[in-house]
Scaffold this active site. Structure first.
Site, PDB file in Angstrom:
ATOM      1  N   HIS A 161     -12.785  29.312 -14.383  1.00  0.00           N
ATOM      2  CA  HIS A 161     -12.404  28.011 -13.832  1.00  0.00           C
ATOM      3  C   HIS A 161     -10.993  27.692 -14.340  1.00  0.00           C
ATOM      4  O   HIS A 161     -10.608  28.115 -15.431  1.00  0.00           O
ATOM      5  CB  HIS A 161     -13.413  26.994 -14.359  1.00  0.00           C
ATOM      6  N   ASP A 183     -17.454  29.236 -22.159  1.00  0.00           N
ATOM      7  CA  ASP A 183     -17.409  28.051 -21.306  1.00  0.00           C
ATOM      8  C   ASP A 183     -18.832  27.815 -20.794  1.00  0.00           C
ATOM      9  O   ASP A 183     -19.326  28.533 -19.919  1.00  0.00           O
ATOM     10  CB  ASP A 183     -16.430  28.313 -20.153  1.00  0.00           C
ATOM     11  N   GLN A 233     -21.544  25.415 -16.864  1.00  0.00           N
ATOM     12  CA  GLN A 233     -22.634  25.635 -15.901  1.00  0.00           C
ATOM     13  C   GLN A 233     -23.906  26.145 -16.559  1.00  0.00           C
ATOM     14  O   GLN A 233     -24.866  26.467 -15.862  1.00  0.00           O
ATOM     15  CB  GLN A 233     -22.186  26.621 -14.807  1.00  0.00           C
ATOM     16  N   LYS A 290     -22.501  17.229 -16.245  1.00  0.00           N
ATOM     17  CA  LYS A 290     -23.132  18.272 -15.426  1.00  0.00           C
ATOM     18  C   LYS A 290     -24.584  18.521 -15.841  1.00  0.00           C
ATOM     19  O   LYS A 290     -25.249  19.384 -15.292  1.00  0.00           O
ATOM     20  CB  LYS A 290     -22.335  19.583 -15.541  1.00  0.00           C
ATOM     21  N   CYS A 322     -11.746  25.024  -8.086  1.00  0.00           N
ATOM     22  CA  CYS A 322     -10.926  25.271  -9.300  1.00  0.00           C
ATOM     23  C   CYS A 322     -11.003  26.738  -9.718  1.00  0.00           C
ATOM     24  O   CYS A 322     -11.070  27.051 -10.919  1.00  0.00           O
ATOM     25  CB  CYS A 322     -11.340  24.363 -10.454  1.00  0.00           C
TER      26      CYS A 322
END
Ligand SMILES: Cc1ncc(COP(=O)(O)O)c(C=O)c1O
Length: 447
Positions: free
Chosen positions: A164, A241, A244, A267, A405
């Site tokens: 991203h 990261d 998600q 999220k 993104c």
């Protein structure tokens, strides 16, 4: 439930939790946090759970709302909304500095939230949790503080082609300032990282390897433990990261073996503007401040200052107190359902979508066919992703169309963007079937 415990502690300022928390931030006693077992999930069926989300009960353009934009942001259950309401109605005050009742409550709730987040991701110690605005801020913190301090010209930051922009642009800025270089592990046509070539990239100049846990465009689930092991064997620090992954599958940063893990509260059912950076204590302790201001100092003279230990060193100014408390409520909420159950549910919806999208002519699906997270990105050769998304909205279906993104990744697959359906535990198989009807109608309309 844990949230009840948190709220009880907040209501009882002289309580044990409160006293420990106050002592902790005053530096009088920094205990090693040992993860106590989390209350077992409460068995509730999916329709009942869906009822926790007031926003889902509405029509859009005369049709029942189908919200499939969860990778961008999730919806919020009443438990989180109620935690925010309770805080603002009863406890609102600034933290860490007031010697009055409300400030004590706010401080206790804020620091208990830190402990809750530590448990949520399996950190060894609450001091390893820095509250942030989200994933983007967490990565910028590491890039500016750790990267600015430790990287030299010629050092390499290893990334992947599926990152991203949040896990790309901060490193580009850092490279521009330090002379460090960026390198990228390629993505194969099937949407998996080309791990056969990993050792070619993990050379001694690599000082940090930063990669996503789950791709927000492809749905690929990267083998994070394996990547961390390989990076450490090559002498590199690792950053995962978790934007998600944190709210979508069980995460334990100690088992993953990463040095940094970043994620966003919004999220995973938490408030916008909330999130956390996990950093291994040894690394955080060695990092300089990145933002200066109140709360992060010990002494200040006109010429210079001395700084607190982490995590306060990295939390200058008034933090997002309500955001942290809401995030802790989201951790409680998700763990009461069970993230393994959430994962199985979302993956089943993604598999259903993959199978049914194959019925529609002229659709190309990006990403792995199996072992993927709960989202599906696809391109129609008969409509631009924006047109398809706008068409879907007419029927109450919220998809996302665009580059997500992920511009370099889109270029890698020769597209300008995709349409993306991203699922969460409050979505249903009927909604996936309805999506197929709507996209079939779009095919009739555009093709
Ligand atoms: C994989 C990934 N990383 C980072 C981000 C950035 O998250 P935020 O905008 O919450 O900081 C996102 C958001 O979509 C994402 O999907």
């Amino acid at each position: 439930m844990r949230q009840a415990v948190v709220i009880e502690a907040v209501r009882t300022p002289i309580g044990r939790a409160h006293a420990e928390t106050m002592a902790r931030w005053q530096g009088a006693h920094v205990s090693t946090f040992t993860a106590e077992s989390i209350a077992p999930p409460i068995a509730r069926d999916w329709p009942e759970i869906r009822g926790d989300f007031p926003v889902l009960d509405q029509a859009v353009n005369g049709q029942p709302l189908i919200y499939f934009d969860n990778a961008a942001t999730s919806q919020k259950p009443r438990a989180v909304i109620e935690a925010l309401r309770h805080y603002y109605e009863r406890d609102n005050a600034n933290v860490h500095r007031g010697l009055h009742e409300l400030s004590s409550r706010a401080t206790a709730a804020y620091e208990l939230a830190r402990e809750r987040v530590a448990r949520f991701i399996g950190a060894a110690n609450a001091d390893e949790i820095v509250f942030t605005r989200g994933t983007t801020e967490g990565i910028n913190l590491v890039a500016q503080s750790w990267g600015g301090h430790f990287l030299r010209a010629g050092d390499v930051v290893l990334l992947t082609e599926m990152e991203h922009h949040s896990n790309l642009v901060p490193w580009q800025l850092l490279a521009g300032r330090t002379g460090a270089r960026l390198r990228f592990v390629p993505v194969r046509d099937d949407g998996q990282l080309d791990l056969a070539r990993l050792s070619d990239f993990l050379t001694p100049e690599v000082k940090l390897f930063a990669f996503t846990h789950i791709s927000n465009s492809l749905g690929t689930i990267n083998p994070v433990m394996e990547l961390c092991r390989a990076a450490h064997a090559a002498g590199a620090v690792t950053l995962v990261d978790g934007a998600q992954s944190a709210g979508h599958l069980p995460v334990n940063v100690q088992e993953i073996g990463c040095d940094f893990y970043v994620f966003s509260g919004h999220k995973m059912c938490g408030p916008t503007g909330s999130g956390a950076l996990y950093g291994r204590a040894e690394l955080l302790n060695a990092m300089p401040p990145w933002h200066g201001g109140g709360e992060m100092i010990v002494t200040v003279s006109l010429e210079r200052s001395t700084f607190k230990t982490p995590p306060q060193r990295f939390e200058a100014g008034t933090p997002n107190i309500a955001g942290a408390i809401g995030l802790a409520a989201a951790c409680d909420y998700l763990d009461a359902i069970g993230r393994d159950r959430i994962f199985a549910h979302d993956v089943a919806l993604a598999q259903q979508a993959l199978e049914r999208l194959a019925e529609i002519p002229g659709l190309r699906i990006l990403g792995p066919r199996e072992e993927r997270g709960g989202l599906v990105g696809f391109v129609a050769d008969w409509a631009h992703p924006h047109d398809l998304t706008t068409f879907a909205n007419e029927s109450g279906l919220a998809l996302r169309g665009g580059h997500h993104c992920n511009q370099p990744l889109m270029r890698r697959f020769g597209v300008t963007g995709t349409s993306r359906a991203s699922f969460y535990f409050y979505n249903t198989p009927d909604e996936v079937d309805r999506m197929i009807e709507i996209i079939t109608a779009a095919h009739r309309f555009f093709a």
